[in-house]
Design a protein around this motif. Structure first.
Motif, PDB file in Angstrom:
ATOM      1  N   SER A  50       0.975  -1.251   0.125  1.00  0.00           N
ATOM      2  CA  SER A  50       0.101   0.028  -0.077  1.00  0.00           C
ATOM      3  C   SER A  50       0.799   1.053  -0.005  1.00  0.00           C
ATOM      4  CB  SER A  50      -0.974  -0.024   1.204  1.00  0.00           C
ATOM      5  OG  SER A  50      -0.215   0.136   2.502  1.00  0.00           O
ATOM      6  N   PRO A  51       0.327   2.453  -0.545  1.00  0.00           N
ATOM      7  CA  PRO A  51       1.219   3.417  -0.212  1.00  0.00           C
ATOM      8  C   PRO A  51       1.410   3.837   1.149  1.00  0.00           C
ATOM      9  CG  PRO A  51      -0.733   3.988  -1.587  1.00  0.00           C
ATOM     10  CD  PRO A  51      -0.972   2.311  -1.030  1.00  0.00           C
ATOM     11  N   GLU A  52       0.745   3.648   2.216  1.00  0.00           N
ATOM     12  CA  GLU A  52       1.064   3.683   3.357  1.00  0.00           C
ATOM     13  C   GLU A  52       2.100   2.988   3.949  1.00  0.00           C
ATOM     14  OE1 GLU A  52      -2.842   5.029   2.534  1.00  0.00           O
ATOM     15  OE2 GLU A  52      -2.316   3.075   2.460  1.00  0.00           O
ATOM     16  N   SER A  53       2.094   1.735   3.258  1.00  0.00           N
ATOM     17  CA  SER A  53       3.560   0.969   3.884  1.00  0.00           C
ATOM     18  C   SER A  53       4.650   1.559   3.270  1.00  0.00           C
ATOM     19  CB  SER A  53       3.340  -0.427   3.202  1.00  0.00           C
ATOM     20  OG  SER A  53       2.277  -1.090   3.791  1.00  0.00           O
ATOM     21  N   ILE A  54       4.655   2.286   2.071  1.00  0.00           N
ATOM     22  CA  ILE A  54       5.974   2.663   1.416  1.00  0.00           C
ATOM     23  C   ILE A  54       6.257   3.845   2.021  1.00  0.00           C
ATOM     24  CG2 ILE A  54       6.961   3.656  -0.641  1.00  0.00           C
ATOM     25  CD1 ILE A  54       5.236   1.649  -2.298  1.00  0.00           C
ATOM     26  N   GLN A  55       5.199   4.616   2.708  1.00  0.00           N
ATOM     27  CA  GLN A  55       5.533   5.851   3.539  1.00  0.00           C
ATOM     28  C   GLN A  55       6.269   5.376   4.905  1.00  0.00           C
ATOM     29  OE1 GLN A  55       1.817   7.929   3.770  1.00  0.00           O
ATOM     30  NE2 GLN A  55       1.758   8.538   1.741  1.00  0.00           N
ATOM     31  N   PHE A  56       5.738   4.291   5.569  1.00  0.00           N
ATOM     32  CA  PHE A  56       6.321   3.688   6.710  1.00  0.00           C
ATOM     33  C   PHE A  56       7.748   3.549   6.589  1.00  0.00           C
ATOM     34  CE2 PHE A  56       7.043   0.577   9.940  1.00  0.00           C
ATOM     35  CZ  PHE A  56       6.779   0.973  11.114  1.00  0.00           C
ATOM     36  N   ILE A  57       8.001   2.474   5.527  1.00  0.00           N
ATOM     37  CA  ILE A  57       9.450   2.353   5.221  1.00  0.00           C
ATOM     38  C   ILE A  57      10.379   3.372   4.890  1.00  0.00           C
ATOM     39  CG2 ILE A  57      10.640   1.076   3.443  1.00  0.00           C
ATOM     40  CD1 ILE A  57       8.135  -0.783   2.993  1.00  0.00           C
ATOM     41  N   ASN A  58       9.927   4.459   4.174  1.00  0.00           N
ATOM     42  CA  ASN A  58      10.517   5.606   3.996  1.00  0.00           C
ATOM     43  C   ASN A  58      11.002   6.400   5.323  1.00  0.00           C
ATOM     44  OD1 ASN A  58      10.764   5.149   1.080  1.00  0.00           O
ATOM     45  ND2 ASN A  58       9.020   6.470   0.796  1.00  0.00           N
ATOM     46  N   PHE A  66      16.149  -8.669   3.967  1.00  0.00           N
ATOM     47  CA  PHE A  66      16.026  -9.723   3.176  1.00  0.00           C
ATOM     48  C   PHE A  66      15.220  -9.498   1.851  1.00  0.00           C
ATOM     49  CE2 PHE A  66      17.545 -10.848   7.436  1.00  0.00           C
ATOM     50  CZ  PHE A  66      18.666 -11.564   7.176  1.00  0.00           C
ATOM     51  N   LEU A  67      15.724  -9.898   0.692  1.00  0.00           N
ATOM     52  CA  LEU A  67      14.895  -9.477  -0.369  1.00  0.00           C
ATOM     53  C   LEU A  67      14.720 -11.027  -1.326  1.00  0.00           C
ATOM     54  CD1 LEU A  67      16.826  -6.393  -1.627  1.00  0.00           C
ATOM     55  CD2 LEU A  67      14.252  -6.349  -0.991  1.00  0.00           C
ATOM     56  N   SER A  68      13.626 -11.015  -2.081  1.00  0.00           N
ATOM     57  CA  SER A  68      13.560 -12.427  -2.894  1.00  0.00           C
ATOM     58  C   SER A  68      13.751 -11.786  -4.365  1.00  0.00           C
ATOM     59  CB  SER A  68      12.444 -13.121  -2.512  1.00  0.00           C
ATOM     60  OG  SER A  68      11.168 -12.235  -2.763  1.00  0.00           O
ATOM     61  N   ALA A  69      13.555 -12.630  -5.182  1.00  0.00           N
ATOM     62  CA  ALA A  69      13.536 -12.138  -6.704  1.00  0.00           C
ATOM     63  C   ALA A  69      13.198 -13.281  -7.311  1.00  0.00           C
ATOM     64  CB  ALA A  69      14.958 -11.632  -7.130  1.00  0.00           C
ATOM     65  N   ALA A  70      12.481 -13.001  -8.643  1.00  0.00           N
ATOM     66  CA  ALA A  70      12.276 -14.124  -9.618  1.00  0.00           C
ATOM     67  C   ALA A  70      13.407 -14.234 -10.481  1.00  0.00           C
ATOM     68  CB  ALA A  70      10.759 -13.555 -10.248  1.00  0.00           C
ATOM     69  N   GLY A  71      14.064 -13.368 -10.789  1.00  0.00           N
ATOM     70  CA  GLY A  71      15.222 -13.278 -11.721  1.00  0.00           C
ATOM     71  C   GLY A  71      16.402 -12.473 -11.617  1.00  0.00           C
ATOM     72  N   GLU A  85       5.188  -5.074  -6.880  1.00  0.00           N
ATOM     73  CA  GLU A  85       6.287  -5.407  -5.717  1.00  0.00           C
ATOM     74  C   GLU A  85       7.423  -4.279  -5.974  1.00  0.00           C
ATOM     75  OE1 GLU A  85       7.334  -9.847  -5.502  1.00  0.00           O
ATOM     76  OE2 GLU A  85       6.531  -9.618  -7.470  1.00  0.00           O
ATOM     77  N   VAL A  86       7.538  -3.574  -7.028  1.00  0.00           N
ATOM     78  CA  VAL A  86       8.655  -2.793  -7.310  1.00  0.00           C
ATOM     79  C   VAL A  86       8.762  -1.496  -6.393  1.00  0.00           C
ATOM     80  CG1 VAL A  86       9.724  -1.115  -8.941  1.00  0.00           C
ATOM     81  CG2 VAL A  86       9.025  -3.458  -9.591  1.00  0.00           C
ATOM     82  N   PRO A  87       7.681  -0.751  -6.164  1.00  0.00           N
ATOM     83  CA  PRO A  87       8.011   0.350  -5.202  1.00  0.00           C
ATOM     84  C   PRO A  87       8.177   0.008  -3.759  1.00  0.00           C
ATOM     85  CG  PRO A  87       5.895   0.483  -6.537  1.00  0.00           C
ATOM     86  CD  PRO A  87       6.396  -0.733  -6.733  1.00  0.00           C
ATOM     87  N   LYS A  90      11.874  -1.080  -3.850  1.00  0.00           N
ATOM     88  CA  LYS A  90      12.954  -0.131  -3.999  1.00  0.00           C
ATOM     89  C   LYS A  90      12.933   0.689  -2.756  1.00  0.00           C
ATOM     90  CE  LYS A  90      12.904   0.688  -8.801  1.00  0.00           C
ATOM     91  NZ  LYS A  90      13.061   1.562  -9.933  1.00  0.00           N
ATOM     92  N   ALA A  91      12.048   0.850  -2.029  1.00  0.00           N
ATOM     93  CA  ALA A  91      11.806   1.516  -0.719  1.00  0.00           C
ATOM     94  C   ALA A  91      12.662   0.999   0.471  1.00  0.00           C
ATOM     95  CB  ALA A  91      10.296   1.700  -0.081  1.00  0.00           C
TER      96      ALA A  91
END
Length: 150
Positions: A50-58, A66-71, A85-87, A90-91
């Motif tokens: 959510s936009p709120e999650s990204i604001q919190f992370i920022n 720990f990150l995961s990836a498909a490629g 998943e991208v925003p 990146k945050a």
């Protein structure tokens, strides 16, 4: 995401979580103060966003993420399948000191539509022992710590 604790008195590790599977695994662990932002739940990835999650992370900073990836591709970078998943990824990358990629060896030489970072943005890769020697050498030559497990 592991956040720095507020003081030496605070023995709990602050852990920020975006995925249902991680939340359910950590919810009863002692020594963890779990931080969780909701939002839209995506069943395919078990991710909340959510936009709120990204604001919190920022607004926060983490020692480790720990990150995961498909490629993972040498020229095309690190990708995931879903653009939503991208925003968030990146945050998280911007808010952390150490970025650790957890990925199975089958993801190497793969490219998916949603780019979120370059291999040089990662400090540690944890993968299985089936990773080719060519990729192992490439990772180590880039100064990335590599852990082969399993």
């Amino acid at each position: 995401m592991h956040l720095p604790t507020k003081s030496a008195k605070d023995k709990k590790r602050h852990t920020f979580c975006l995925n249902a599977n991680v939340l359910f695994e950590l919810r009863y662990k002692s020594g963890i103060k779990l931080l969780f932002c909701g939002g839209v739940f995506h069943k395919d990835t078990e991710m909340f966003e959510s936009p709120e999650s990204i604001q919190f992370i920022n607004r926060i900073r983490a020692n480790k993420v720990f990150l995961s990836a498909a490629g993972i591709h040498r020229k095309m970078g690190i990708t995931c399948i879903n653009p939503y998943e991208v925003p968030t990824k990146k945050a998280i990358i911007r808010s952390s000191l150490q970025r650790i990629l957890l990925v199975d060896s089958g993801k190497f030489n793969q490219v998916h539509p949603a780019y979120f970072c370059d291999l040089d943005d990662i400090q540690v890769i944890i993968t299985d022992k089936s990773l080719s020697k060519e990729w192992q050498n490439y990772i180590l030559e880039r100064g990335i710590t590599l852990h082969l497990v399993g």
